[in-house]
Write a protein that holds these residues in place. Structure first.
Motif, short mmCIF file in Angstrom:
data_model
loop_
_atom_site.label_atom_id
_atom_site.label_comp_id
_atom_site.label_asym_id
_atom_site.label_seq_id
_atom_site.Cartn_x
_atom_site.Cartn_y
_atom_site.Cartn_z
N SER A 94 46.13 -32.36 22.63
CA SER A 94 44.73 -32.07 22.31
C SER A 94 43.80 -32.20 23.51
O SER A 94 42.69 -31.68 23.49
CB SER A 94 44.24 -33.01 21.21
N GLY A 95 44.24 -32.92 24.54
CA GLY A 95 43.38 -33.16 25.69
C GLY A 95 42.37 -34.27 25.45
O GLY A 95 41.52 -34.53 26.29
N ILE A 96 42.44 -34.95 24.30
CA ILE A 96 41.49 -36.02 23.99
C ILE A 96 41.75 -37.23 24.88
O ILE A 96 42.90 -37.63 25.08
CB ILE A 96 41.56 -36.40 22.50
N LEU A 97 40.67 -37.78 25.42
CA LEU A 97 40.75 -38.95 26.28
C LEU A 97 40.62 -40.23 25.45
O LEU A 97 39.85 -40.28 24.50
CB LEU A 97 39.63 -38.94 27.32
N GLY A 98 41.37 -41.25 25.85
CA GLY A 98 41.23 -42.57 25.27
C GLY A 98 41.00 -43.54 26.41
O GLY A 98 41.46 -43.32 27.53
N GLY A 99 40.28 -44.60 26.15
CA GLY A 99 39.99 -45.56 27.21
C GLY A 99 40.25 -46.98 26.77
O GLY A 99 40.24 -47.28 25.57
N GLY A 100 40.51 -47.83 27.74
CA GLY A 100 40.72 -49.24 27.46
C GLY A 100 40.14 -50.09 28.57
O GLY A 100 40.17 -49.71 29.74
#
Length: 120
Positions: A94-100
């Motif tokens: 999907s190209g969705i970014l996740g961050g932590g």
């Protein structure tokens, strides 16, 4: 993509986080918040093979390691010596970014773009 401080601990931290995400299915924030351990000397007079473990590991785990001959130093629950890690993930479909962001240090994962432009 992960970034962390930690000198000799850097590859140990990165391996633990990648394992948490790949082998155990955690998202990047969950992986960063997992209890960490580092092997090595952090203070004068410590053995080079001291195993430093955050206090959130079960007592049975620490006892089993000690019984097997490991030199275990139990850190507090959230010890900043376990490294400060921040990172992003990109879902390949999907190209969705996740961050932590690591609660052991300053920082926060803010809202990221919904997707990476031009990502398949």
């Amino acid at each position: 993509m992960l970034g962390c401080m930690g000198a000799d601990g850097r590859p140990q931290i990165q391996l633990q986080l990648h394992s948490a995400m790949i082998d155990h299915g955690l998202d990047i924030q969950e992986a960063i918040e997992s209890p960490q351990f580092l092997s090595g000397r952090f203070g004068l007079g410590e053995a080079r093979d001291t195993l430093h473990m955050e206090g959130r590991f079960p007592g049975e785990t620490l006892n089993a390691l000690t019984q097997r001959g490991h030199i275990v130093n139990r850190w507090g629950a959230w010890n900043e010596m376990a490294g400060h890690v921040h990172g992003i993930t990109i879902d390949p479909r999907s190209g969705i970014l996740g961050g932590g962001s690591d609660p052991r240090s300053d920082g926060a994962a803010g809202r990221l773009a919904d997707s990476v432009p031009g990502w398949p």
